[in-house]
Design a protein around this motif. Structure first.
Motif, mmCIF file in Angstrom:
data_model
loop_
_atom_site.group_PDB
_atom_site.id
_atom_site.type_symbol
_atom_site.label_atom_id
_atom_site.label_comp_id
_atom_site.label_asym_id
_atom_site.label_seq_id
_atom_site.Cartn_x
_atom_site.Cartn_y
_atom_site.Cartn_z
ATOM 1 N N LEU A 205 0.839 -1.208 0.000
ATOM 2 C CA LEU A 205 0.000 0.000 0.000
ATOM 3 C C LEU A 205 0.872 1.255 0.000
ATOM 4 O O LEU A 205 0.501 2.273 -0.607
ATOM 5 N N ASP A 206 2.029 1.195 0.652
ATOM 6 C CA ASP A 206 2.962 2.323 0.604
ATOM 7 C C ASP A 206 3.379 2.603 -0.837
ATOM 8 O O ASP A 206 3.513 3.767 -1.245
ATOM 9 N N LEU A 207 3.604 1.536 -1.607
ATOM 10 C CA LEU A 207 3.994 1.709 -3.010
ATOM 11 C C LEU A 207 2.868 2.355 -3.822
ATOM 12 O O LEU A 207 3.121 3.192 -4.692
ATOM 13 N N ILE A 208 1.634 1.943 -3.535
ATOM 14 C CA ILE A 208 0.490 2.520 -4.249
ATOM 15 C C ILE A 208 0.333 3.992 -3.889
ATOM 16 O O ILE A 208 0.038 4.830 -4.755
ATOM 17 N N THR A 209 0.535 4.316 -2.628
ATOM 18 C CA THR A 209 0.454 5.720 -2.202
ATOM 19 C C THR A 209 1.490 6.551 -2.943
ATOM 20 O O THR A 209 1.196 7.670 -3.402
ATOM 21 N N ALA A 210 2.698 6.011 -3.078
ATOM 22 C CA ALA A 210 3.746 6.726 -3.814
ATOM 23 C C ALA A 210 3.375 6.870 -5.286
ATOM 24 O O ALA A 210 3.656 7.906 -5.906
ATOM 25 N N MET A 211 2.754 5.854 -5.861
ATOM 26 C CA MET A 211 2.346 5.925 -7.255
ATOM 27 C C MET A 211 1.306 7.022 -7.466
ATOM 28 O O MET A 211 1.369 7.775 -8.442
ATOM 29 N N PHE A 212 0.364 7.133 -6.533
ATOM 30 C CA PHE A 212 -0.658 8.176 -6.655
ATOM 31 C C PHE A 212 -0.054 9.576 -6.505
ATOM 32 O O PHE A 212 -0.609 10.550 -7.016
ATOM 33 N N ALA A 213 1.059 9.677 -5.815
ATOM 34 C CA ALA A 213 1.712 10.973 -5.643
ATOM 35 C C ALA A 213 2.624 11.316 -6.818
ATOM 36 O O ALA A 213 3.141 12.437 -6.898
ATOM 37 N N SER A 214 2.809 10.356 -7.732
ATOM 38 C CA SER A 214 3.692 10.572 -8.879
ATOM 39 C C SER A 214 2.904 11.154 -10.052
ATOM 40 O O SER A 214 1.707 11.431 -9.952
ATOM 41 N N ASP A 215 3.599 11.297 -11.193
ATOM 42 C CA ASP A 215 2.935 11.839 -12.386
ATOM 43 C C ASP A 215 2.328 10.739 -13.257
ATOM 44 O O ASP A 215 1.918 10.991 -14.383
ATOM 45 N N ARG A 216 2.270 9.511 -12.716
ATOM 46 C CA ARG A 216 1.676 8.414 -13.483
ATOM 47 C C ARG A 216 0.182 8.663 -13.685
ATOM 48 O O ARG A 216 -0.503 9.156 -12.786
ATOM 49 N N LYS A 217 -0.306 8.284 -14.849
ATOM 50 C CA LYS A 217 -1.737 8.419 -15.127
ATOM 51 C C LYS A 217 -2.285 7.107 -15.661
ATOM 52 O O LYS A 217 -1.525 6.262 -16.152
#
Length: 319
Positions: A205-217
């Motif tokens: 879940l930490d990884l997913i949180t980081a992904m949501f904070a990134s510029d990934r769409k």
């Protein structure tokens, strides 16, 4: 934000899996956190630390949990005869036999799936002595390791086979093993398997949180970020809810103490597996790249959650 302990273990997790055992830095960090002295903590304190360890490295957490179980076995059968923070590997399956000898018992046998056996100072092993189930504490230097562990997940646990060949175990380090004296510990034993599963899910879940904070769409969409997508937010919310639900169940069981909680434990483990699937949906096929730590968490959860202590099928069989 993650803790310094999680950051150290996370940075070492890939190497731990590659070499099939925790790195020296991981073992040092775990020892300094008190992970090998959990037998003197409350059940709640123990599972909280195991969960924190698994958030960074599930394999290191698993080894700490099995050490806790082995130390409780040893305390109930023999007493406290090894170092407070010594790492102990063990097996409650009677894979060996002992024969009375001058000064103690001579033990010969094989014990499979002994997590952490390459790094442990001691092994606690179940043996049969004249038909009596007994517990023997043996320095691992007196045993041989056969490298038999090859699994899809929890690869860093180094759960190999220990072999004893006519090893003399002195009086004072071997005694009958009475499972009635362990009845009050059975819930904690199950929690030592569940906590690494819950912690691994929270690490993912930490990884997913980081992904949501990134510029990934989201792929092939008009959304500029994952957070703009209602579907992505829903998937993340469901995964978060399931992970937190599993954590709450685990902590409630730790506080509740003895009882028949097998279905509750296995239910929490299944919640973790569903949460992991949702997180992999969000990452898509890239989540399965070997360079992506998400797939390692997924494999660890898939394997560890099938342990007999928390396997839903086996829990249902006990009804």
């Amino acid at each position: 934000m993650t803790s310094p302990l999680v950051e150290i273990l996370s940075a070492q997790a890939a190497e731990t899996e590659k070499q099939g055992r925790p790195t020296a830095k991981s073992l040092q960090a775990a020892r300094e956190a008190g992970a090998f002295a959990l037998h003197d903590r409350t059940a709640t304190e123990a599972v909280q630390l195991l969960t924190e360890l698994a958030r960074g490295c599930p394999s290191t957490s698993w080894i700490a949990g099995t050490s806790l179980t082995g130390k409780i076995f040893s305390r109930r059968a023999i007493g406290d005869v090894i170092g407070m923070d010594a790492l102990l590997a063990g097996s409650g399956t009677p894979g060996g036999r002992g024969e009375e000898a001058f000064g103690g018992v001579r033990v010969t046998g094989r014990w499979a799936n002994v997590s952490g056996c390459e790094d442990a100072e001691w092994a606690g092993l179940a043996v049969l002595i004249d038909g009596t189930l007994s517990w023997a504490l043996i320095p691992t230097r007196d045993l041989r390791v056969e490298h038999t562990w090859s699994a899809a997940g929890m690869r860093g646990t180094g759960s190999h086979t220990l072999v004893a060949e006519d090893v003399l175990v002195p009086v004072g380090r071997v005694a009958p093993l009475d499972f009635t004296r362990l009845a009050g510990d059975m819930v904690l034993f199950g929690l030592t398997a569940l906590a690494p599963v819950v912690g691994a899910t929270l690490g993912a879940l930490d990884l997913i949180t980081a992904m949501f904070a990134s510029d990934r769409k989201p792929y092939m969409s008009a959304y500029a970020s994952m957070g703009e997508s209602p579907a992505a937010r829903t998937w993340r919310a469901e995964a978060t809810s399931l992970a937190r639900q599993a954590e709450r169940t685990m902590l409630a069981l730790a506080a509740a103490g003895p009882g028949d909680h097998g279905l509750d434990m296995s239910g929490a483990a299944r919640d973790c597996r569903v949460a992991m699937d949702l997180m992999l949906d969000l990452h898509g096929a890239s989540g399965f790249a070997e360079s992506n730590p998400l797939q390692r968490y997924w494999r660890d959860v898939a394997v560890a959650s099938r342990h007999p202590h928390i396997n839903a099928f086996l829990a249902a069989n006990r009804l």
